[in-house]
Scaffold this motif. Structure first.
Motif, mmCIF file in Angstrom:
data_model
loop_
_atom_site.group_PDB
_atom_site.id
_atom_site.type_symbol
_atom_site.label_atom_id
_atom_site.label_comp_id
_atom_site.label_asym_id
_atom_site.label_seq_id
_atom_site.Cartn_x
_atom_site.Cartn_y
_atom_site.Cartn_z
ATOM 1 N N SER A 98 0.870 -1.347 -0.169
ATOM 2 C CA SER A 98 0.003 -0.028 0.103
ATOM 3 C C SER A 98 0.783 1.182 -0.041
ATOM 4 C CB SER A 98 -0.786 0.050 1.110
ATOM 5 O OG SER A 98 -0.098 -0.047 2.437
ATOM 6 N N MET A 99 2.173 1.156 0.368
ATOM 7 C CA MET A 99 2.966 2.350 0.069
ATOM 8 C C MET A 99 3.813 2.214 -1.022
ATOM 9 S SD MET A 99 2.391 4.255 3.060
ATOM 10 C CE MET A 99 1.637 3.985 4.626
ATOM 11 N N ASP A 100 5.298 1.830 -0.891
ATOM 12 C CA ASP A 100 6.225 1.761 -2.043
ATOM 13 C C ASP A 100 6.156 0.302 -2.722
ATOM 14 O OD1 ASP A 100 6.829 4.467 -1.796
ATOM 15 O OD2 ASP A 100 8.685 3.967 -1.044
ATOM 16 N N ASP A 101 5.746 -0.869 -2.097
ATOM 17 C CA ASP A 101 5.417 -1.916 -2.587
ATOM 18 C C ASP A 101 6.780 -2.524 -3.091
ATOM 19 O OD1 ASP A 101 4.209 -4.338 -3.578
ATOM 20 O OD2 ASP A 101 3.517 -3.596 -5.383
ATOM 21 N N ASP A 102 7.618 -2.487 -2.318
ATOM 22 C CA ASP A 102 8.997 -3.145 -2.655
ATOM 23 C C ASP A 102 9.326 -4.626 -2.156
ATOM 24 O OD1 ASP A 102 10.419 -0.943 -3.972
ATOM 25 O OD2 ASP A 102 10.631 0.145 -2.110
ATOM 26 N N ALA A 157 9.273 13.969 16.001
ATOM 27 C CA ALA A 157 10.347 13.824 14.691
ATOM 28 C C ALA A 157 9.610 12.651 13.814
ATOM 29 C CB ALA A 157 11.611 13.455 15.113
ATOM 30 N N SER A 158 8.892 11.692 14.651
ATOM 31 C CA SER A 158 8.383 10.311 13.974
ATOM 32 C C SER A 158 6.783 10.465 13.597
ATOM 33 C CB SER A 158 8.484 9.263 14.663
ATOM 34 O OG SER A 158 7.996 9.245 15.977
ATOM 35 N N GLY A 159 6.116 11.624 14.179
ATOM 36 C CA GLY A 159 4.576 11.603 14.009
ATOM 37 C C GLY A 159 4.021 12.397 12.944
ATOM 38 N N LEU A 160 3.080 12.988 13.169
ATOM 39 C CA LEU A 160 2.098 13.575 12.105
ATOM 40 C C LEU A 160 3.018 14.786 11.533
ATOM 41 C CD1 LEU A 160 0.793 16.432 13.410
ATOM 42 C CD2 LEU A 160 -0.435 14.852 14.629
ATOM 43 N N GLY A 161 3.793 15.562 12.344
ATOM 44 C CA GLY A 161 4.549 16.667 12.041
ATOM 45 C C GLY A 161 5.839 16.526 11.458
ATOM 46 N N GLY A 162 6.237 15.156 11.609
ATOM 47 C CA GLY A 162 7.492 14.667 10.978
ATOM 48 C C GLY A 162 7.496 13.704 9.897
ATOM 49 N N MET A 163 8.102 12.243 10.407
ATOM 50 C CA MET A 163 8.087 11.268 9.417
ATOM 51 C C MET A 163 6.792 10.877 8.578
ATOM 52 S SD MET A 163 9.918 7.590 9.933
ATOM 53 C CE MET A 163 8.359 6.946 10.802
ATOM 54 N N VAL A 164 5.958 10.616 9.619
ATOM 55 C CA VAL A 164 4.499 10.121 9.100
ATOM 56 C C VAL A 164 3.842 11.119 8.307
ATOM 57 C CG1 VAL A 164 2.455 9.471 10.018
ATOM 58 C CG2 VAL A 164 4.086 8.346 11.264
ATOM 59 N N GLY A 165 3.799 12.550 8.647
ATOM 60 C CA GLY A 165 3.350 13.496 7.818
ATOM 61 C C GLY A 165 4.108 13.761 6.420
ATOM 62 N N GLY A 166 5.571 13.260 6.369
ATOM 63 C CA GLY A 166 6.156 13.223 5.351
ATOM 64 C C GLY A 166 5.991 12.242 4.507
ATOM 65 N N LEU A 168 2.827 10.977 4.282
ATOM 66 C CA LEU A 168 1.534 11.128 3.452
ATOM 67 C C LEU A 168 1.712 12.120 2.240
ATOM 68 C CD1 LEU A 168 -1.125 13.393 3.372
ATOM 69 C CD2 LEU A 168 -1.631 10.921 3.453
ATOM 70 N N LEU A 169 2.664 13.116 2.581
ATOM 71 C CA LEU A 169 2.973 14.177 1.605
ATOM 72 C C LEU A 169 3.436 13.416 0.440
ATOM 73 C CD1 LEU A 169 4.484 17.245 3.329
ATOM 74 C CD2 LEU A 169 2.265 16.845 2.686
ATOM 75 N N ASP A 170 4.570 12.397 0.647
ATOM 76 C CA ASP A 170 5.095 11.719 -0.437
ATOM 77 C C ASP A 170 4.260 10.996 -1.301
ATOM 78 O OD1 ASP A 170 7.627 10.854 -1.480
ATOM 79 O OD2 ASP A 170 7.529 8.721 -0.758
ATOM 80 N N LEU A 171 3.077 10.205 -0.589
ATOM 81 C CA LEU A 171 1.921 9.507 -1.309
ATOM 82 C C LEU A 171 1.418 10.688 -2.209
ATOM 83 C CD1 LEU A 171 0.886 7.292 1.437
ATOM 84 C CD2 LEU A 171 2.203 6.664 -0.438
ATOM 85 N N LEU A 190 8.811 18.234 2.170
ATOM 86 C CA LEU A 190 8.497 16.714 2.206
ATOM 87 C C LEU A 190 9.584 16.016 2.675
ATOM 88 C CD1 LEU A 190 6.855 14.895 -0.690
ATOM 89 C CD2 LEU A 190 8.833 13.756 0.435
ATOM 90 N N GLN A 191 10.874 16.105 2.305
ATOM 91 C CA GLN A 191 12.032 15.751 2.421
ATOM 92 C C GLN A 191 12.510 15.906 3.891
ATOM 93 O OE1 GLN A 191 14.738 16.379 -0.650
ATOM 94 N NE2 GLN A 191 14.024 15.096 -2.083
ATOM 95 N N MET A 192 12.193 17.067 4.311
ATOM 96 C CA MET A 192 12.566 17.567 5.520
ATOM 97 C C MET A 192 11.922 16.680 6.658
ATOM 98 S SD MET A 192 12.415 21.389 7.476
ATOM 99 C CE MET A 192 13.245 21.973 5.944
ATOM 100 N N MET A 193 10.552 16.549 6.504
ATOM 101 C CA MET A 193 9.682 15.766 7.355
ATOM 102 C C MET A 193 9.884 14.219 7.157
ATOM 103 S SD MET A 193 6.234 17.932 6.570
ATOM 104 C CE MET A 193 5.137 16.800 7.745
ATOM 105 N N LYS A 194 10.158 13.676 5.921
ATOM 106 C CA LYS A 194 9.920 12.096 5.790
ATOM 107 C C LYS A 194 11.258 11.470 6.338
ATOM 108 C CE LYS A 194 9.408 8.227 2.789
ATOM 109 N NZ LYS A 194 9.025 8.000 1.334
#
Length: 308
Positions: A98-102, A157-166, A168-171, A190-194
């Motif tokens: 459901s994400m990058d399918d690697d 850093a890992s939550g909605l304002g960081g990695m997880v939010g990033g 979502l922006l990536d998708l 996007l990259q700063m967050m993800k």
């Protein structure tokens, strides 16, 4: 005094060895206080996700940042291991269909391929919660204020304002939720967050353990942000120039999905120029630490010059 490349590599390798041993202990089958059972399949799949691969750059940054303030040993090692557990969770979920399918990660089948999708989701969940358990444990630091700061920092850093939010922006950047044109500012956010948020926290965690003053902590976060940006630019360049065999994972994914990167927006030469500028920015942030921060200076150069 500047350490040689071989000295830096030796410190990076030694940190990776210590982190691997720490992760092995955290992912052993023996029960911790309050646990009822550790299901065998879950433990096996967690070990598949977290052990036996990677440079362990994030925990290395935590260990080296803490060393600036004279803090060494189990505290930085455990805090760095927690960041690595969080990072490994993000990779497991990032690889899902459901994400990058690697199919490949670090040259091995991804968790959902080696096991199944439901197990992979649970592996990510368990690695994430274990990361916060490690940070909250008095074994990491006897000072509850330090532990609280570590938990709060990693959560942000890992939550909605960081990695997880990033993520979502990536998708969104793939056009999943409607057509979108990514500006340079949007790609950078996007990259700063993800990617950048966790790398920045890995450095900040060392400052927290060292009870750094506000100025030193701010300088280290500026360094971490520059390093995080440099890491992502280098990743984008490798995605264009390296082979899947060298990287141990599929390349060209962003191009396939029509997703803009800084390589698209700046060109390869422009992206490489950006990398050099970020190295200079990271160096400037460490100026107040003098020679003590030379290993961290080497780390940002390692990030932009790496080939895998």
């Amino acid at each position: 005094m500047t350490p040689s490349t071989s000295t830096f590599s030796a410190r990076l390798d030694e940190a990776a060895r210590l982190v691997e041993a720490s992760l092995e202990a955290l992912l052993a089958d023996n029960l911790r206080h309050g646990e009822i059972a550790r299901p065998a399949r879950l433990m096996e799949a967690m070990r598949h996700a977290a052990l036996g691969g990677g440079k362990r750059l994030r925990p290395f940054l935590t260990i080296e940042a803490a060393r600036l303030f004279g803090v060494e040993g189990q505290g930085p090692l455990r805090a760095g291991s927690a960041v690595e557990l969080l990072h490994c969770y993000s990779l497991v979920h990032d690889d899902l269909p459901s994400m990058d399918d690697d199919d490949l990660r670090r040259g091995r089948p991804t968790v959902h391929r080696a096991y199944d999708e439901a197990t992979a989701i649970l592996v990510g969940d368990a690695l994430q919660t274990l990361a916060f358990e490690v940070l909250a444990d008095p074994e990491t630091d006897p000072d509850p204020a330090v532990r609280s700061d570590l938990v709060l920092g990693l959560a942000r850093a890992s939550g909605l304002g960081g990695m997880v939010g990033g993520q979502l922006l990536d998708l969104s950047a793939e056009g999943r939720y409607g057509a979108v044109t990514m500006s340079e500012a949007a790609v950078r956010q996007l990259q700063m967050m993800k990617t950048g948020a966790i790398l920045t926290f890995a450095v900040e965690a060392g400052a927290i353990l060292g009870k750094a003053d506000a100025g030193a902590r701010r300088s280290l976060m500026e360094y971490g942000r520059a390093l995080g940006a440099a890491f992502q630019v280098a990743d984008d360049i490798l995605d264009r120039e390296a082979t899947p065999e060298a990287l141990g994972k599929r390349t060209g994914k962003d191009q396939e999905k029509g997703k803009a990167t800084l390589v698209d927006l700046l060109g390869l030469d422009g992206a490489k120029r950006e990398s050099r500028q970020l190295v200079e920015k990271a160096d400037a942030a460490l100026e107040g630490f003098g020679d003590r921060a030379q290993t961290l200076r080497e780390a940002v150069r390692f990030v932009v010059e790496r080939e895998v």
